[in-house]
Design a protein around this motif. Structure first.
Motif, mmCIF file in Angstrom:
data_model
loop_
_atom_site.group_PDB
_atom_site.id
_atom_site.type_symbol
_atom_site.label_atom_id
_atom_site.label_comp_id
_atom_site.label_asym_id
_atom_site.label_seq_id
_atom_site.Cartn_x
_atom_site.Cartn_y
_atom_site.Cartn_z
ATOM 1 N N PHE A 121 -2.796 3.439 -7.770
ATOM 2 C CA PHE A 121 -2.954 4.143 -6.499
ATOM 3 C C PHE A 121 -4.283 4.887 -6.442
ATOM 4 O O PHE A 121 -4.560 5.753 -7.285
ATOM 5 C CB PHE A 121 -1.800 5.126 -6.288
ATOM 6 C CG PHE A 121 -0.445 4.483 -6.359
ATOM 7 C CD1 PHE A 121 -0.118 3.437 -5.515
ATOM 8 C CD2 PHE A 121 0.507 4.913 -7.276
ATOM 9 C CE1 PHE A 121 1.123 2.825 -5.578
ATOM 10 C CE2 PHE A 121 1.753 4.311 -7.354
ATOM 11 C CZ PHE A 121 2.068 3.268 -6.503
ATOM 12 N N ILE A 122 -5.078 4.572 -5.437
ATOM 13 C CA ILE A 122 -6.347 5.277 -5.257
ATOM 14 C C ILE A 122 -6.100 6.582 -4.515
ATOM 15 O O ILE A 122 -5.616 6.586 -3.376
ATOM 16 C CB ILE A 122 -7.386 4.395 -4.518
ATOM 17 C CG1 ILE A 122 -8.664 5.184 -4.244
ATOM 18 C CG2 ILE A 122 -6.817 3.758 -3.246
ATOM 19 C CD1 ILE A 122 -9.417 5.574 -5.465
ATOM 20 N N THR A 123 -6.394 7.691 -5.171
ATOM 21 C CA THR A 123 -6.246 9.034 -4.608
ATOM 22 C C THR A 123 -7.465 9.852 -5.015
ATOM 23 O O THR A 123 -8.277 9.392 -5.840
ATOM 24 C CB THR A 123 -4.966 9.722 -5.133
ATOM 25 O OG1 THR A 123 -5.163 10.076 -6.523
ATOM 26 C CG2 THR A 123 -3.741 8.823 -4.988
ATOM 27 N N GLU A 167 -2.466 6.304 0.096
ATOM 28 C CA GLU A 167 -3.580 5.359 -0.035
ATOM 29 C C GLU A 167 -4.045 4.872 1.335
ATOM 30 O O GLU A 167 -5.249 4.772 1.591
ATOM 31 C CB GLU A 167 -3.144 4.148 -0.846
ATOM 32 C CG GLU A 167 -3.051 4.326 -2.327
ATOM 33 C CD GLU A 167 -2.730 3.008 -2.999
ATOM 34 O OE1 GLU A 167 -3.612 2.464 -3.695
ATOM 35 O OE2 GLU A 167 -1.603 2.514 -2.821
ATOM 36 N N ARG A 226 -7.772 -1.146 -4.091
ATOM 37 C CA ARG A 226 -7.425 -0.540 -5.389
ATOM 38 C C ARG A 226 -8.412 -0.892 -6.498
ATOM 39 O O ARG A 226 -8.320 -0.336 -7.597
ATOM 40 C CB ARG A 226 -6.007 -0.973 -5.779
ATOM 41 C CG ARG A 226 -4.953 -0.310 -4.918
ATOM 42 C CD ARG A 226 -3.600 -0.908 -5.114
ATOM 43 N NE ARG A 226 -2.572 -0.171 -4.380
ATOM 44 C CZ ARG A 226 -1.391 -0.664 -4.052
ATOM 45 N NH1 ARG A 226 -1.072 -1.917 -4.394
ATOM 46 N NH2 ARG A 226 -0.515 0.071 -3.406
ATOM 47 N N TYR A 283 -6.214 7.484 2.967
ATOM 48 C CA TYR A 283 -7.576 7.558 2.443
ATOM 49 C C TYR A 283 -8.382 6.334 2.846
ATOM 50 O O TYR A 283 -9.596 6.425 3.054
ATOM 51 C CB TYR A 283 -7.553 7.703 0.914
ATOM 52 C CG TYR A 283 -6.779 8.916 0.448
ATOM 53 C CD1 TYR A 283 -6.944 10.144 1.072
ATOM 54 C CD2 TYR A 283 -5.865 8.839 -0.603
ATOM 55 C CE1 TYR A 283 -6.228 11.254 0.670
ATOM 56 C CE2 TYR A 283 -5.150 9.946 -1.019
ATOM 57 C CZ TYR A 283 -5.319 11.144 -0.377
ATOM 58 O OH TYR A 283 -4.609 12.247 -0.781
ATOM 59 N N TRP A 284 -7.721 5.190 2.969
ATOM 60 C CA TRP A 284 -8.405 3.986 3.446
ATOM 61 C C TRP A 284 -8.881 4.175 4.886
ATOM 62 O O TRP A 284 -9.991 3.754 5.243
ATOM 63 C CB TRP A 284 -7.470 2.783 3.329
ATOM 64 C CG TRP A 284 -7.965 1.576 4.066
ATOM 65 C CD1 TRP A 284 -8.916 0.689 3.648
ATOM 66 C CD2 TRP A 284 -7.537 1.129 5.354
ATOM 67 N NE1 TRP A 284 -9.103 -0.288 4.607
ATOM 68 C CE2 TRP A 284 -8.262 -0.045 5.664
ATOM 69 C CE3 TRP A 284 -6.600 1.602 6.271
ATOM 70 C CZ2 TRP A 284 -8.088 -0.741 6.848
ATOM 71 C CZ3 TRP A 284 -6.415 0.906 7.449
ATOM 72 C CH2 TRP A 284 -7.151 -0.247 7.731
ATOM 73 N N THR A 341 -9.963 2.295 -7.809
ATOM 74 C CA THR A 341 -9.275 3.124 -8.804
ATOM 75 C C THR A 341 -9.221 2.439 -10.161
ATOM 76 O O THR A 341 -9.229 3.103 -11.197
ATOM 77 C CB THR A 341 -7.866 3.519 -8.324
ATOM 78 O OG1 THR A 341 -7.418 4.624 -9.105
ATOM 79 C CG2 THR A 341 -6.868 2.386 -8.433
ATOM 80 N N ILE A 360 -13.800 3.897 -1.704
ATOM 81 C CA ILE A 360 -13.102 2.773 -1.081
ATOM 82 C C ILE A 360 -14.040 1.977 -0.180
ATOM 83 O O ILE A 360 -13.957 0.747 -0.090
ATOM 84 C CB ILE A 360 -11.887 3.279 -0.273
ATOM 85 C CG1 ILE A 360 -10.829 3.893 -1.200
ATOM 86 C CG2 ILE A 360 -11.271 2.152 0.567
ATOM 87 C CD1 ILE A 360 -9.705 4.595 -0.454
ATOM 88 N N ILE A 413 0.838 -1.194 0.000
ATOM 89 C CA ILE A 413 0.000 0.000 0.000
ATOM 90 C C ILE A 413 0.875 1.247 0.000
ATOM 91 O O ILE A 413 1.962 1.272 0.579
ATOM 92 C CB ILE A 413 -0.946 0.002 1.227
ATOM 93 C CG1 ILE A 413 -2.144 0.937 0.998
ATOM 94 C CG2 ILE A 413 -0.201 0.371 2.500
ATOM 95 C CD1 ILE A 413 -3.184 0.350 0.117
ATOM 96 N N TYR A 414 0.430 2.270 -0.701
ATOM 97 C CA TYR A 414 1.143 3.545 -0.745
ATOM 98 C C TYR A 414 0.741 4.381 0.464
ATOM 99 O O TYR A 414 -0.370 4.253 0.985
ATOM 100 C CB TYR A 414 0.810 4.266 -2.049
ATOM 101 C CG TYR A 414 1.466 5.613 -2.227
ATOM 102 C CD1 TYR A 414 2.846 5.750 -2.157
ATOM 103 C CD2 TYR A 414 0.702 6.746 -2.468
ATOM 104 C CE1 TYR A 414 3.450 6.982 -2.324
ATOM 105 C CE2 TYR A 414 1.297 7.976 -2.645
ATOM 106 C CZ TYR A 414 2.667 8.089 -2.570
ATOM 107 O OH TYR A 414 3.264 9.320 -2.734
ATOM 108 N N GLU A 438 -4.563 -4.718 -0.372
ATOM 109 C CA GLU A 438 -4.182 -3.877 -1.498
ATOM 110 C C GLU A 438 -5.070 -4.118 -2.720
ATOM 111 O O GLU A 438 -5.450 -3.169 -3.421
ATOM 112 C CB GLU A 438 -2.707 -4.121 -1.874
ATOM 113 C CG GLU A 438 -1.702 -3.663 -0.837
ATOM 114 C CD GLU A 438 -1.410 -4.692 0.240
ATOM 115 O OE1 GLU A 438 -0.465 -4.491 1.011
ATOM 116 O OE2 GLU A 438 -2.151 -5.709 0.313
#
Length: 473
Positions: free
Chosen positions: A126-128, A37, A76, A40-41, A79, A62, A33-34, A72
């Motif tokens: 990456f979910i942003t 991310e 994701r 936000y999770w 996204t 999410i 995981i970033y 992960e």
């Protein structure tokens, strides 16, 4: 263009897109995981109307996947869906807008330029907040274009909801209606008399209730933060930051070859009497020039200009088709794919740490596993920064909420920790953070016991050091 050809193109592109999306989702499961991310999770684990750093859309996207699993791959998926919907609507609007024989391949060019783009591949991983913004921006392009071209009520209504969703994704979403209204004022003033345009605007404003309600409760801190975050306090030239931002916007995000195509098309100016093409010109240049202006005085981040990229990629595909730039297209795709391969293999390629673009992903999970043995029942978990705190929550069993009990930048954690009474320093727990906060903690707790200095040195990444203390009130 014959309708049967359009449907065939759509079905073929959709089939390719589904396979591509599945492969992307499987790849995502391989990467840690970033940092952002994880943050936000954590938002999704504590759903709210909005948040300090951004509106709530990224967390809301999410959230449904947390019922499947918290890993992960599942996180994701949001996204992957967002990016796939983005390219799908770019294809749809291209098929609708460019139907002459010389333009008929625009949708195909747009599709392949998009899915071969290195920045897009990062978006698929990456979910942003940029993920939902891109999705709703692309869908907004399609339905707004359809509303202006055919004047159907349903397209105006859908456009209103999509504009609201853009601004619920990221405050930069306001640039979409700004660009559309500027286009209407200059090219389509007849639409100003259409009540449905104003109904669409009202719908968009009503969609912003979660942002206004949350900010009202917290003295408008999120709106103030975003304004100050993107606005300079003076008017001094930003120097190299501005130059690098311009170059990055024009040649890094679209890649040098397709950035060249975009600039060449703007220079030709044959779009000046084509109102439909001008629609995409306005939707590309308004956000681009807005951030260029802001960047003249203050450092801007490259991802902020993503809305301009979404709109300009249609113009790039159109230029390739209209001027038969097949050779340029081939070179551009080859260059993009080489960069994509490097991106995908970065975690395992023998790059030195300072050149490894995956460096920020590596080492946290291993450190958290070593830290876990120090946690007792009923302990609170403390950290020093929002990203480290989020990593702890993500990788620890049962995902306990981590708190920040040392000086750190204001974030959503600050609001939660104030509500939960963490700053009373009257609860026992264990601290895990990059900062050696012993002296500060000693001032706040009656006993601070050093437990370990955890050092992790992953392959082709910098050594990461974490300090562990038990804090007893």
């Amino acid at each position: 263009m014959d309708k049967s050809v359009v449907k065939l193109n759509q079905r073929t592109i959709l089939a390719i897109l589904i396979v591509f999306s599945i492969l992307q989702a499987l790849y995502n499961a391989l990467l840690p995981i970033y940092l952002d991310e994880a943050y936000y999770w954590v938002w999704a684990m504590r759903p709210e109307f909005s948040y300090y750093d951004h509106p709530g859309m990224v967390a809301w996207m999410i959230y449904p996947f947390t019922f499947i699993a918290n890993n992960e791959f599942t996180i994701r998926l949001s996204t992957v869906i967002a990016m796939s919907v983005t390219v799908w609507y770019l294809v749809k609007v291209s098929l609708e807008a460019f139907q002459n024989d010389e333009e008929k391949n625009t949708a195909w060019y747009v599709f392949f330029i998009f899915i071969a783009n290195p920045a897009v591949h990062m978006g698929y991983v990456f979910i942003t907040p940029d993920s939902p913004l891109m999705m709703f921006w692309a869908a907004g392009l399609y339905y707004t274009f359809m509303a202006l071209k055919y004047g159907k009520t349903k397209d105006f209504i859908i456009s209103g909801f999509l504009v609201g969703a853009m601004m619920l994704s990221k405050y930069a979403g306001i640039l979409f209606p700004a660009a559309v209204f500027l286009y209407i004022l200059i090219c389509r003033r007849d639409v100003l008399k259409d009540y449905r345009l104003w109904v669409s605007l009202i719908i968009a404003i009503l969609c912003l209730f979660p942002i206004f309600y949350w900010n009202y409760q917290y003295d408008w801190i999120s709106i103030k933060f975003q304004y100050e975050h993107g606005t300079s306090s003076g008017f001094s030239f930003a120097g190299w930051d501005f130059i690098l931002f311009i170059l990055g916007s024009l040649f890094v995000i679209p890649t040098p070859v397709f950035g060249y195509v975009f600039l060449k098309y703007l220079w030709l100016k044959d779009y000046l009497h084509n109102k439909e093409v001008l629609f995409f010109i306005f939707l590309a240049l308004v956000p681009m020039l807005f951030f260029f202006y802001k960047g003249f005085f203050k450092k801007m981040e490259l991802n902020w200009i993503i809305p301009a990229f979404i709109s300009s990629i249609i113009l790039i595909g159109y230029a390739v088709a209209k001027y038969n730039m097949k050779k340029t297209f081939k070179y551009g795709i080859i260059f993009s794919l080489v960069l994509v391969v490097i991106l995908k293999l970065a975690p395992v390629l023998p790059f030195p740490a300072h050149l490894n673009i995956a460096e920020r992903l590596i080492g946290y999970k291993e450190a958290v596993i070593q830290f876990e043995k120090y946690i007792k029942d009923d302990d609170l978990i403390f950290s020093n920064h929002l990203t480290t705190a989020s990593m702890l929550t993500f990788y620890l069993p049962e995902h306990p909420l981590t708190h920040i009990n040392v000086p750190s930048r204001f974030s959503q954690y600050t609001i939660w920790d104030e509500t939960d009474g963490i700053f009373n320093y009257d609860k026992e727990g264990v601290y895990f953070g990059k900062d050696d906060a012993y002296n500060f903690l000693k001032e706040k707790y009656s006993s601070v016991i050093p437990l370990e200095v955890i050092k992790v040195t992953p392959y082709n990444a910098f050594e990461k050091t974490f300090y562990v203390y038990r804090c007893i009130p």
